[in-house]
Structure formats: structure tokens, C-alpha cells
Design a protein around this motif. Sequence first.
Motif, PDB file in Angstrom:
ATOM      1  N   GLN A 126      -6.462  -5.102   2.125  1.00 20.83           N
ATOM      2  CA  GLN A 126      -5.211  -5.078   1.534  1.00 20.83           C
ATOM      3  C   GLN A 126      -5.431  -4.900   0.176  1.00 20.83           C
ATOM      4  O   GLN A 126      -5.914  -5.735  -0.643  1.00 20.83           O
ATOM      5  CB  GLN A 126      -4.430  -6.636   2.003  1.00 20.83           C
ATOM      6  CG  GLN A 126      -3.136  -6.610   1.126  1.00 20.83           C
ATOM      7  CD  GLN A 126      -1.780  -5.643   1.854  1.00 20.83           C
ATOM      8  OE1 GLN A 126      -1.919  -5.548   3.242  1.00 20.83           O
ATOM      9  NE2 GLN A 126      -1.441  -4.604   1.206  1.00 20.83           N
ATOM     10  N   PHE A 127      -4.677  -3.948  -0.452  1.00 23.60           N
ATOM     11  CA  PHE A 127      -5.033  -3.735  -1.741  1.00 23.60           C
ATOM     12  C   PHE A 127      -3.907  -4.147  -2.529  1.00 23.60           C
ATOM     13  O   PHE A 127      -2.617  -4.423  -2.217  1.00 23.60           O
ATOM     14  CB  PHE A 127      -4.971  -2.149  -2.238  1.00 23.60           C
ATOM     15  CG  PHE A 127      -5.876  -1.318  -1.819  1.00 23.60           C
ATOM     16  CD1 PHE A 127      -7.062  -1.309  -2.618  1.00 23.60           C
ATOM     17  CD2 PHE A 127      -6.254  -0.548  -0.674  1.00 23.60           C
ATOM     18  CE1 PHE A 127      -8.344  -0.604  -2.440  1.00 23.60           C
ATOM     19  CE2 PHE A 127      -7.225   0.122  -0.412  1.00 23.60           C
ATOM     20  CZ  PHE A 127      -8.391  -0.068  -1.133  1.00 23.60           C
ATOM     21  N   GLU A 128      -4.145  -4.847  -3.976  1.00 26.57           N
ATOM     22  CA  GLU A 128      -3.196  -5.287  -4.583  1.00 26.57           C
ATOM     23  C   GLU A 128      -2.055  -4.387  -5.077  1.00 26.57           C
ATOM     24  O   GLU A 128      -2.207  -3.356  -5.544  1.00 26.57           O
ATOM     25  CB  GLU A 128      -3.689  -5.924  -5.821  1.00 26.57           C
ATOM     26  CG  GLU A 128      -2.776  -6.690  -6.867  1.00 26.57           C
ATOM     27  CD  GLU A 128      -3.358  -7.264  -8.177  1.00 26.57           C
ATOM     28  OE1 GLU A 128      -2.618  -7.716  -8.901  1.00 26.57           O
ATOM     29  OE2 GLU A 128      -4.787  -7.035  -8.214  1.00 26.57           O
ATOM     30  N   GLY A 129      -0.803  -4.895  -4.830  1.00 27.69           N
ATOM     31  CA  GLY A 129       0.225  -3.995  -5.235  1.00 27.69           C
ATOM     32  C   GLY A 129       0.830  -2.963  -4.376  1.00 27.69           C
ATOM     33  O   GLY A 129       1.309  -2.164  -4.611  1.00 27.69           O
ATOM     34  N   LEU A 130      -0.092  -2.926  -3.303  1.00 28.99           N
ATOM     35  CA  LEU A 130       0.292  -1.973  -2.030  1.00 28.99           C
ATOM     36  C   LEU A 130       0.897  -2.937  -0.824  1.00 28.99           C
ATOM     37  O   LEU A 130       0.508  -3.701  -0.330  1.00 28.99           O
ATOM     38  CB  LEU A 130      -0.969  -1.306  -1.515  1.00 28.99           C
ATOM     39  CG  LEU A 130      -0.762  -0.030  -0.736  1.00 28.99           C
ATOM     40  CD1 LEU A 130      -0.169   1.130  -1.238  1.00 28.99           C
ATOM     41  CD2 LEU A 130      -2.170   0.461  -0.254  1.00 28.99           C
TER      42      LEU A 130
END
Length: 255
Positions: A126-130
Motif C-alpha cells: 500500500q502506497f501512501e496517498g494511493l
Amino acid sequence: MEITLSNPFEAHGITHLSPSTCNTFTASPAAFVLQKCLKKSNVVGAAAHRGTAVEDGIAHGLLNPSASLSDCVDLAMEKFNTLCAFLTGDGVEKERNGIRGMVEMGLAELRPFGIPTSTQGAISHQFEGLAVPMIGYYDFEWEQHGRLTDLKTSHALTSKIKPNHARQVALYRAARGDNLQAMVTYITPKKRATYALENAREHVEALGKIGRTIQKFLSLSDDPMELASFVTPDVESFYFNDPATRQAVYEVWGI
């Protein structure tokens, strides 16, 4: 007028991203719109089927050290023939002719690592802001050695990891642990090489940036045809080689 959606992926029926999807978007936004928004998938060609078949043959040989080269090649050939049952043209025979050499090179390159502890392992990050996760599947892992590799087949050997492949294995490393040695193994019918990933953090950050760019693009509209109006396909691109895909391009863009 720009439309801001809380989860623009949901509006387009997209539940996750992958390195492959990100690579498609960077290379051809029109192909991304066609595949992911308009749900018109490309027909997989003989080269992709060759890669799948070769991987199956190599996996069999790695998981069964006593398996002969002929056994592994036969398995790969059977897989290829099944996948290409409805394909015609000179390209099919060209790819079939490369299978034996690729399986042989792959086994020579990877058998010294021992028996893999897992194959086709699923990962999620999980990428931040995605708003959606990034998922992927690595080809081979040797947990006892703290290493994994992705297998790439072609008819020409590259001298280093290609950027799109680097982003792919960097994602695996981010999901599995920073102490993991991530590699890419390239094989041709006559040559082989395995390269260790460098600058993994930079490649992961690039992948996250691409994912957020896709998110921003999708947020422009929940109408796939409106998104299509923002991009123009390069009809000479391999993404549009298939006749059915070319027809879809004409129907959507009129070119």
C-alpha cells in the motif's frame, strides 16, 4: 470541468494496480484507457505465451532437481501449444523454436540456487496517498538465501535491468522486506544473466508516483469515453498490433 472523486478507481471498476498496469500507463495512456477503463483487453500474442511456457518448464526443473531437460522442455512445449492453439502466423513458430534453448539456459542459471521455497508468490503493498493496493507476483524465491528473482525471456540479452523490470522487483522487495536481495534473470535461447537490483528505494518511489498519477488521471472523469478523449493512441505501438485491438482503437478514436 474537473471532477474530484474520493476513489476514482472504484468508479472505473479498478480494485488494484500492478507494475504491469503502471508500465502500460507510462508507455501508452491510450492502451491503459482501452484495457482498464473501457475493458477491451488486448489479445495475448505468441511471445507472451512463450514466456509463460518457458517459466512453467523452468519451474518444473527447479522444483524437481531430478527432472531431465527433455522433461522440462516437453512440459513447456505442451503448455505453449495449448496456449497458442488458435494463433497462426510466422511468429508462433519463431517463439516455439526458442523454447528449448530458453529452458536450458534458465535451468543452468537458476538450479545452482537450489530448490525454490516458493513460486508465483503473491505480494501486496500500500502506497501512501494511493486509494488501491499495488499487487504483484514474483516468479521464484529462495527464502533460505534471502533472495528472489523475476524471470524475463527474450531473443536478445540486455546488459542491465530495464527500468520497468526494476520497478517490478523493487515492489516485491518493499513488500517482502528490505533485507531481501531482489534480482532479475534474463534468458535467451543461447545466453543468460542475473542482475541484482540497485537503488531499490528510488524504483519503489517511482512506482508510487506513477500510481498516484494514474489516480489523478482517473479523477478527471468517471466516464471512460471522456478519459479516452484526453489521450491519443500511437497506432504503430505493439499495444495495438492485434486486429481486434486495432478495431477497438478505430471505434473509440476513429483512427
